[in-house]
Write a protein that holds these residues in place. Sequence first.
Motif, mmCIF file in Angstrom:
data_model
loop_
_atom_site.group_PDB
_atom_site.id
_atom_site.type_symbol
_atom_site.label_atom_id
_atom_site.label_comp_id
_atom_site.label_asym_id
_atom_site.label_seq_id
_atom_site.Cartn_x
_atom_site.Cartn_y
_atom_site.Cartn_z
ATOM 1 N N PHE A 119 6.541 14.397 35.985
ATOM 2 C CA PHE A 119 7.863 13.910 36.778
ATOM 3 C C PHE A 119 8.309 15.052 36.858
ATOM 4 N N ALA A 120 9.045 15.041 38.188
ATOM 5 C CA ALA A 120 9.832 16.431 38.548
ATOM 6 C C ALA A 120 10.746 16.617 37.487
ATOM 7 N N THR A 121 11.874 15.839 36.708
ATOM 8 C CA THR A 121 12.641 15.940 36.207
ATOM 9 C C THR A 121 12.532 16.344 34.500
ATOM 10 N N ARG A 122 13.053 16.599 33.266
ATOM 11 C CA ARG A 122 12.579 16.228 31.972
ATOM 12 C C ARG A 122 13.749 15.138 31.953
ATOM 13 N N GLU A 123 14.804 15.114 32.884
ATOM 14 C CA GLU A 123 15.024 13.161 33.016
ATOM 15 C C GLU A 123 14.043 12.100 32.588
ATOM 16 N N GLU A 124 13.354 11.995 33.353
ATOM 17 C CA GLU A 124 12.114 10.783 33.782
ATOM 18 C C GLU A 124 11.268 11.247 32.882
ATOM 19 N N ALA A 125 10.994 12.994 32.472
ATOM 20 C CA ALA A 125 10.326 12.822 30.823
ATOM 21 C C ALA A 125 10.793 12.075 29.716
ATOM 22 N N VAL A 126 11.742 12.195 30.010
ATOM 23 C CA VAL A 126 12.598 11.546 28.416
ATOM 24 C C VAL A 126 12.592 10.794 28.542
ATOM 25 N N ARG A 127 13.071 9.763 29.777
ATOM 26 C CA ARG A 127 13.348 8.200 29.945
ATOM 27 C C ARG A 127 11.507 7.597 29.626
ATOM 28 N N ARG A 128 10.821 8.152 30.112
ATOM 29 C CA ARG A 128 8.545 8.403 29.581
ATOM 30 C C ARG A 128 8.865 8.117 28.089
ATOM 31 N N HIS A 129 9.304 8.889 27.514
ATOM 32 C CA HIS A 129 8.748 9.380 26.484
ATOM 33 C C HIS A 129 9.619 7.974 26.055
ATOM 34 N N LEU A 130 10.608 7.650 26.250
ATOM 35 C CA LEU A 130 11.548 6.707 25.564
ATOM 36 C C LEU A 130 10.918 4.372 25.362
ATOM 37 N N LYS A 131 10.825 4.964 26.519
ATOM 38 C CA LYS A 131 9.783 3.921 26.892
ATOM 39 C C LYS A 131 8.742 3.214 25.701
ATOM 40 N N VAL A 132 7.410 4.747 26.451
ATOM 41 C CA VAL A 132 6.484 3.951 25.343
ATOM 42 C C VAL A 132 7.087 4.012 24.001
ATOM 43 N N ALA A 133 7.659 4.835 22.885
ATOM 44 C CA ALA A 133 8.272 4.701 21.862
ATOM 45 C C ALA A 133 8.849 3.691 21.249
ATOM 46 N N GLY A 134 9.384 2.704 22.156
ATOM 47 C CA GLY A 134 10.318 1.188 21.921
ATOM 48 C C GLY A 134 11.909 1.884 21.856
ATOM 49 N N LEU A 135 11.986 3.173 22.394
ATOM 50 C CA LEU A 135 13.253 3.419 21.572
ATOM 51 C C LEU A 135 15.086 3.125 22.528
ATOM 52 N N ASP A 136 14.285 2.588 23.963
ATOM 53 C CA ASP A 136 14.954 2.803 25.119
ATOM 54 C C ASP A 136 16.209 2.266 24.983
ATOM 55 N N GLY A 137 17.485 2.674 24.157
ATOM 56 C CA GLY A 137 18.709 1.590 24.301
ATOM 57 C C GLY A 137 18.927 1.808 22.528
ATOM 58 N N LEU A 138 17.497 2.372 22.244
ATOM 59 C CA LEU A 138 18.645 3.711 20.437
ATOM 60 C C LEU A 138 18.592 5.052 20.599
ATOM 61 N N THR A 139 18.354 5.549 21.376
ATOM 62 C CA THR A 139 18.334 6.878 21.506
ATOM 63 C C THR A 139 19.622 7.018 22.468
ATOM 64 N N ASP A 140 19.476 8.005 22.204
ATOM 65 C CA ASP A 140 20.849 8.241 23.482
ATOM 66 C C ASP A 140 19.522 9.533 24.025
#
Length: 249
Positions: A128-149
């Motif tokens: 991804f172009a930005t760290r923020e996008e990579a973090v969002r992808r990580h949270l989605k794959v790990a099932g942590l979307d909405g659970l981790t800031d």
Amino acid sequence: MTDLRVRAGGGEPPTFLLLHGLGATGDVWSGLTGAIGGSAWVAPDLPGHGGSAPLADYTFAAVADAVAGLVDPRGTVVVGHSFGGVIGLHLAGRPGVRAVVGLGIKVAWTADELSRAAALAAREAPVFATREEAVRRHLKVAGLDGLTDPADPALDAAVVRVDEGWRPAFDPRAFGVGEPGVAALLAAAPVPVVLARGEHDRMVDAAQLAALVPNPVTLPGLGHNAHVESPAALLPLLHGRAAGRAAGC
């Protein structure tokens, strides 16, 4: 030996060996480690996750071998979430392991689900172009979307900088581990095992666990990542195992 990123703390054994789920890192246990008081704990990033080196080939047994050196021979209770729970069952016979707690283990797999997992394992890690996008992808794959800031500094270990931008640290080849064979692992386990799930976990239902163990535990109001949603809800399971009480299996 696999190079592992490991966090640890606490005091005397038995030691809680905390194994995260697929795509996550050992940082998901931060709430729990803060709640268990002075008990000893060890929380690695599993191979191919976070700051730990990848494996040449991913099998449940190979991942278990890679973290087996973290078992405290003076006494260890292995606590594993989902994928990490299967790793915990593979460690059940290692010297020093007193009990295994498996949370949210997906015990029933269809041929289509295994085929999709194999397809994911064949893909390159997205960049991804930005760290923020990579973090969002990580949270989605790990099932942590909405659970981790997404701004949590602990997520630094979950993404890496590459020439083209940023990508999750997770090695997608780990998706290819295949069917875990939980029933056979339970039958072979020489120590007490408890299986637990959040009430709203869509990965595994109560009937599936009841078909495998006499007294599975359901954690009211919680989902697949119950250890992140409410770390304190796990404390009775952990302290019961540490005290050597029967785990219902």
